[in-house]
Design a protein around this motif. Structure first.
Motif, PDB file in Angstrom:
ATOM      1  N   GLY A 157       0.511  -0.894   0.228  1.00  0.00           N
ATOM      2  CA  GLY A 157       0.157  -0.111   0.202  1.00  0.00           C
ATOM      3  C   GLY A 157       0.526   1.157   0.135  1.00  0.00           C
ATOM      4  O   GLY A 157       2.047   1.479  -0.475  1.00  0.00           O
ATOM      5  N   ASN A 158       1.207   2.318   0.657  1.00  0.00           N
ATOM      6  CA  ASN A 158       1.160   3.180   1.076  1.00  0.00           C
ATOM      7  C   ASN A 158       2.641   3.283   2.202  1.00  0.00           C
ATOM      8  O   ASN A 158       2.921   3.994   1.944  1.00  0.00           O
ATOM      9  N   GLY A 159       2.619   2.700   2.517  1.00  0.00           N
ATOM     10  CA  GLY A 159       2.931   2.541   3.753  1.00  0.00           C
ATOM     11  C   GLY A 159       4.420   1.513   3.424  1.00  0.00           C
ATOM     12  O   GLY A 159       5.810   1.582   4.289  1.00  0.00           O
ATOM     13  N   ALA A 181       6.900  -6.520   9.755  1.00  0.00           N
ATOM     14  CA  ALA A 181       6.867  -5.637  10.287  1.00  0.00           C
ATOM     15  C   ALA A 181       6.733  -5.630  11.036  1.00  0.00           C
ATOM     16  O   ALA A 181       6.098  -6.534  11.444  1.00  0.00           O
ATOM     17  N   PRO A 182       8.225  -5.265  12.325  1.00  0.00           N
ATOM     18  CA  PRO A 182       7.524  -5.179  13.461  1.00  0.00           C
ATOM     19  C   PRO A 182       5.760  -4.622  13.810  1.00  0.00           C
ATOM     20  O   PRO A 182       5.559  -3.283  13.022  1.00  0.00           O
ATOM     21  N   GLU A 184      -2.759   1.014  11.388  1.00  0.00           N
ATOM     22  CA  GLU A 184      -2.912  -0.053   9.962  1.00  0.00           C
ATOM     23  C   GLU A 184      -0.987   0.206   9.514  1.00  0.00           C
ATOM     24  O   GLU A 184      -1.067   1.408   9.469  1.00  0.00           O
ATOM     25  N   ASN A 185      -1.001  -0.643   9.348  1.00  0.00           N
ATOM     26  CA  ASN A 185       0.483   0.314   8.043  1.00  0.00           C
ATOM     27  C   ASN A 185       0.549   0.748   6.651  1.00  0.00           C
ATOM     28  O   ASN A 185       1.672   0.336   6.441  1.00  0.00           O
ATOM     29  N   VAL A 235      -2.833  -4.825   6.589  1.00  0.00           N
ATOM     30  CA  VAL A 235      -1.978  -5.653   7.946  1.00  0.00           C
ATOM     31  C   VAL A 235      -1.810  -4.124   9.085  1.00  0.00           C
ATOM     32  O   VAL A 235      -1.169  -2.767   9.093  1.00  0.00           O
ATOM     33  N   PRO A 236      -1.706  -4.444  10.454  1.00  0.00           N
ATOM     34  CA  PRO A 236      -1.670  -4.124  11.400  1.00  0.00           C
ATOM     35  C   PRO A 236      -0.480  -3.236  11.747  1.00  0.00           C
ATOM     36  O   PRO A 236       0.842  -3.911  11.228  1.00  0.00           O
ATOM     37  N   SER A 237      -0.943  -2.189  12.458  1.00  0.00           N
ATOM     38  CA  SER A 237       1.033  -1.268  12.945  1.00  0.00           C
ATOM     39  C   SER A 237       1.324  -1.854  14.373  1.00  0.00           C
ATOM     40  O   SER A 237       2.261  -2.018  14.428  1.00  0.00           O
ATOM     41  N   VAL A 238      -0.432  -0.900  14.872  1.00  0.00           N
ATOM     42  CA  VAL A 238      -0.634  -1.923  15.911  1.00  0.00           C
ATOM     43  C   VAL A 238      -1.571  -2.557  17.024  1.00  0.00           C
ATOM     44  O   VAL A 238      -2.678  -1.990  15.854  1.00  0.00           O
TER      45      VAL A 238
END
Ligand SMILES: [Zn+2]
Length: 210
Positions: A33-35, A44-45, A78-79, A92-95
């Motif tokens: 995506g854009n991340g 990714a963590p 989200e990431n 996909v989550p970031s937190v």
């Protein structure tokens, strides 16, 4: 960081595994995506928060998605990547945040080479060189031959040249200096590392700096 010993995910594994089918067949395809920051999105963590929003761990995105699909955790941030499978498209989550509060023991982590290197962030505690794990050894600050223990307070990450230079001497005798006093790796240390990683992720910041 791989926060393994008190990884809430570990104990959660039993939680939903009786049926076995929940987290399966998910990791089919990931589209950026854009991340995109060059990192493998599934590795990714992801910051893991307790139900109380207290940051408690870091895990890989793949693991975080399994926890969300099992209904153990929910996505807070989200990431920017998507995960596609035959049935679903998932952000996909970031937190993530655990839905049930977990008591996190404030005891220290297991003493291991891996955790010592993690605590010292792969930095030789004498010369300050940052090296891959394979190029670091563990140094007994007070040498074993002089009664030094293999403990959190007496073991530090050390490059081979510094290790040779120090030999069986005490730090002062070798004319060397420790960057900082070695301490046990507790939740405080973990949070410190989370903050270091979180500096590069704006979405983590509000959970880590308060
Ligand atoms: Zn060194």
């Amino acid at each position: 960081m791989s926060a393994q010993e008190h990884n809430p995910g570990h104990s959660l594994r039993h939680h939903g595994s009786h049926s076995g089918g929940n987290g399966q067949g998910v990791a089919v395809q990931v589209s950026p995506g854009n991340g995109g920051n060059g990192m493998q999105p599934m590795h990714a963590p992801v910051l893991v928060l307790n139900a109380s929003y207290e940051p408690i761990n870091i895990c890989a995105a793949r693991r975080a998605i399994v926890l969300v699909l099992k209904g153990v955790a929910m996505t807070e941030e989200e990431n920017g990547h998507f995960l596609h499978s035959a049935r679903i498209a998932l952000r996909v989550p970031s937190v993530i945040r655990l839905l049930e509060y977990r008591r996190i023991p404030h005891q220290t982590r297991a003493l291991s080479r891996k955790n010592i290197l993690l605590r010292d962030r792969n930095t030789c505690q004498y010369c300050g060189d940052v090296l891959p794990s394979a190029e670091l050894t563990l140094d007994h600050v007070v040498p074993r031959s002089r009664g030094g223990l293999s403990s959190w307070e007496n073991l530090v990450a050390c490059c081979h040249p510094c290790n040779r230079q120090k030999g069986n001497q005490l730090v002062q005798e070798a004319g060397m200096k420790l960057l900082r006093e070695p301490r046990a790796f507790n939740l405080h240390t973990s949070r410190h590392i989370m903050r270091l990683i979180g500096r590069s992720d704006a979405k983590w910041r509000k959970y880590l700096f308060y």
